[in-house]
Motif scaffolding. Structure first.
Motif, PDB file in Angstrom:
ATOM      1  N   TRP A 220      -2.082  -8.114 -51.341  1.00  0.00           N
ATOM      2  CA  TRP A 220      -3.418  -8.504 -51.782  1.00  0.00           C
ATOM      3  C   TRP A 220      -3.710  -9.959 -51.465  1.00  0.00           C
ATOM      4  O   TRP A 220      -4.841 -10.318 -51.125  1.00  0.00           O
ATOM      5  N   ARG A 281     -11.159  -5.843 -65.827  1.00  0.00           N
ATOM      6  CA  ARG A 281      -9.777  -5.361 -65.791  1.00  0.00           C
ATOM      7  C   ARG A 281      -9.234  -5.383 -64.368  1.00  0.00           C
ATOM      8  O   ARG A 281      -8.133  -5.877 -64.121  1.00  0.00           O
ATOM      9  N   ARG A 282      -9.986  -4.844 -63.423  1.00  0.00           N
ATOM     10  CA  ARG A 282      -9.558  -4.865 -62.010  1.00  0.00           C
ATOM     11  C   ARG A 282     -10.128  -6.128 -61.379  1.00  0.00           C
ATOM     12  O   ARG A 282     -11.205  -6.122 -60.783  1.00  0.00           O
ATOM     13  N   LEU A 285     -10.756  -6.267 -57.409  1.00  0.00           N
ATOM     14  CA  LEU A 285     -11.810  -5.350 -56.994  1.00  0.00           C
ATOM     15  C   LEU A 285     -13.169  -5.934 -57.359  1.00  0.00           C
ATOM     16  O   LEU A 285     -14.096  -5.961 -56.544  1.00  0.00           O
ATOM     17  N   ARG A 394      -5.035  -1.199 -50.857  1.00  0.00           N
ATOM     18  CA  ARG A 394      -4.849  -0.597 -52.179  1.00  0.00           C
ATOM     19  C   ARG A 394      -4.573  -1.640 -53.256  1.00  0.00           C
ATOM     20  O   ARG A 394      -5.100  -1.549 -54.374  1.00  0.00           O
ATOM     21  N   ASP A 395      -3.746  -2.632 -52.951  1.00  0.00           N
ATOM     22  CA  ASP A 395      -3.389  -3.627 -53.960  1.00  0.00           C
ATOM     23  C   ASP A 395      -4.604  -4.424 -54.425  1.00  0.00           C
ATOM     24  O   ASP A 395      -4.655  -4.877 -55.562  1.00  0.00           O
ATOM     25  N   ARG A 397      -7.619  -3.189 -54.731  1.00  0.00           N
ATOM     26  CA  ARG A 397      -8.369  -2.322 -55.642  1.00  0.00           C
ATOM     27  C   ARG A 397      -7.647  -2.094 -56.951  1.00  0.00           C
ATOM     28  O   ARG A 397      -8.275  -1.855 -57.985  1.00  0.00           O
ATOM     29  N   LYS A 398      -6.323  -2.178 -56.958  1.00  0.00           N
ATOM     30  CA  LYS A 398      -5.550  -1.742 -58.128  1.00  0.00           C
ATOM     31  C   LYS A 398      -5.024  -2.874 -59.005  1.00  0.00           C
ATOM     32  O   LYS A 398      -4.590  -2.615 -60.138  1.00  0.00           O
ATOM     33  N   LEU A 399      -5.000  -4.122 -58.510  1.00  0.00           N
ATOM     34  CA  LEU A 399      -4.435  -5.210 -59.319  1.00  0.00           C
ATOM     35  C   LEU A 399      -5.234  -5.369 -60.606  1.00  0.00           C
ATOM     36  O   LEU A 399      -6.451  -5.531 -60.583  1.00  0.00           O
ATOM     37  N   VAL A 400      -4.546  -5.344 -61.750  1.00  0.00           N
ATOM     38  CA  VAL A 400      -5.232  -5.410 -63.038  1.00  0.00           C
ATOM     39  C   VAL A 400      -4.848  -6.680 -63.775  1.00  0.00           C
ATOM     40  O   VAL A 400      -3.784  -7.269 -63.567  1.00  0.00           O
ATOM     41  N   ARG A 402      -3.549  -8.805 -66.771  1.00  0.00           N
ATOM     42  CA  ARG A 402      -2.625  -8.673 -67.887  1.00  0.00           C
ATOM     43  C   ARG A 402      -2.904  -9.766 -68.898  1.00  0.00           C
ATOM     44  O   ARG A 402      -3.572 -10.753 -68.613  1.00  0.00           O
TER      45      ARG A 402
END
Length: 425
Positions: A220, A281-282, A285, A394-395, A397-400, A402
């Motif tokens: 990412w 959260r994302r 993204l 993908r990373d 779109r998916k990194l959230v 914490r």
């Protein structure tokens, strides 16, 4: 009624924010003044681009060294020394403009000195910011800090454009020099007693390789850095070279262009305020989707839209890019160990700026070859295509988000921050 200061906004946070606001007021006007100083001396679009490239080239060349140095030396001392260099270079630039029409090579040389100062300032600045803000408050603190910084951009751009039109670019450059002096003085008073001592590494090259491994191991991170290596290049070319020319020929000169840039600053303040209230959260993204509007200013200049339309677009773009900037720094703060942050930040800056010198230097010849509207439409298309490509990772779109930083990341001893100017990536 006096609102209580948040507990995380300590003395260092206030000093760093105040210094950045002061420097931002001067620098925003100076960017406009530099372009119009070149034009006032009889320069062409190519000359404006060459001076802009002269500032960016040493910035690119010395960024990695600046990042490694900032992870070895006290970061606030690196920042103060860089401010001193910028103060001197802008002061001499102002003197030359006020006393005559300086030749192009002198303006380019002084712009290069300014870029050298920024190369050492930027990684140290961001490293100190995120080392001093806890994970729980990092997003909000960074948004508040950038609100002040971007508020300064509003006043600086509007005032700078008006002053260039009223008294000429030389006085705006002189004000910028004074602002750097005051900002450096404030940063000299930072309390770094709570910052842990740094352990010497295995040498400068070892540190640079270590920073590169941190970047290359995160898909990412390098995807966004590659994206902005081109996005920043075309955006800077459009705004630093084509923008003043469109303003001069179609909008009425420096005043309307300064107003449009101030609207961008106002948008970034709105974006920062938004990010103090929401916690996506994302995070990547959300941020990447907000890069798409960066294609709009180039399209507006290509038409060209009247001042009102351009100003509205710049305002919306400011909101969008600020959301990206905050989510990007949240991701870095969460994922990168503090002791390596300046090195990683320097690679981020390097990637973001590596294409800028060539883009600004070639902006004039490209305009001569295919015409300014076609060049600007090309800038817009490239921004949109690259952003769409990054969304395929993908990373990204998916990194959230914490609640706390990753293991190994330093949690702040007090609560402070800065950031260098004009980050995009």
């Amino acid at each position: 009624m006096v609102t209580a200061r948040p507990t995380w906004a300590g003395r260092n946070f206030q000093l760093l924010t105040g210094a950045t606001v002061i420097a931002g007021l001067g620098s925003s006007g100076a960017h406009i003044a530099t372009a119009f100083a070149v034009l006032a001396a009889g320069g062409s679009a190519t000359d404006v681009g060459l001076v802009a490239a002269a500032r960016t080239l040493p910035l690119v060349l010395f960024l990695l060294i600046g990042g490694a140095l900032a992870d070895r030396l006290p970061r606030h001392r690196v920042m103060v020394a860089a401010n001193a260099l910028n103060c001197v270079s802008q002061g001499v630039f102002a003197l030359l403009v006020l006393t005559g029409d300086p030749p192009l090579w002198q303006m380019a040389a002084l712009a290069a000195l300014g870029g050298t100062g920024q190369a050492f300032f930027a990684p140290a600045s961001e490293g100190m910011v995120l080392a001093s803000v806890s994970g729980e408050h990092s997003g909000r603190a960074f948004a508040v800090f950038r609100m002040g910084m971007n508020g300064a951009s509003i006043g600086g751009a509007a005032l700078g454009g008006a002053l260039v039109a009223a008294v000429g670019p030389g006085w705006v450059l002189a004000v910028d020099s004074a602002c750097f002096a005051l900002a450096g003085a404030l940063r000299a008073f930072l309390d770094v007693s709570g910052v842990p001592a740094r352990t010497p590494g295995g040498g400068m090259l070892h540190d640079l390789r270590d920073g590169w491994r941190e970047v290359a191991s995160r898909r990412w991170l390098w995807a966004v850095v590659v994206q902005f290596s081109l996005v920043n290049a075309v955006i800077v070319a459009a705004e630093a070279v084509y923008g003043p020319l469109v303003a001069e020929e179609h909008l009425g000169g420096a005043g309307p262009w300064g107003l449009a840039m101030a609207a961008f600053g106002a948008g970034t303040v709105g974006g920062a305020l938004l990010m103090t209230r929401i916690k996506p959260r994302r995070i990547l993204l959300t941020g990447t989707l907000c890069v798409f509007p960066l294609a709009l200013p180039s399209a507006a200049l290509a038409v060209p839209l009247p001042t009102a339309g351009l100003t509205a677009i710049m305002f919306g773009t400011g909101i969008a890019i600020e959301v990206f900037s905050v989510t990007w720094m949240m991701a870095l703060h969460q994922e990168i160990p503090e002791e390596k942050f300046s090195r990683v930040s320097s690679y981020d800056w390097f990637g973001s700026l590596v294409g800028v010198p060539a883009a600004t230097a070639l902006a004039g010849p490209v305009q001569d070859l295919i015409g300014r509207p076609a060049a600007l439409w090309g800038c817009s298309a490239l921004v949109a295509l690259l952003t769409a490509a990054v969304l395929c990772v993908r990373d990204v779109r998916k990194l959230v988000r914490r609640g706390t930083p990753s293991s190994g990341h330093h949690s702040a001893p007090s609560a402070e921050h800065p950031a260098a100017a004009e980050h995009s990536a």
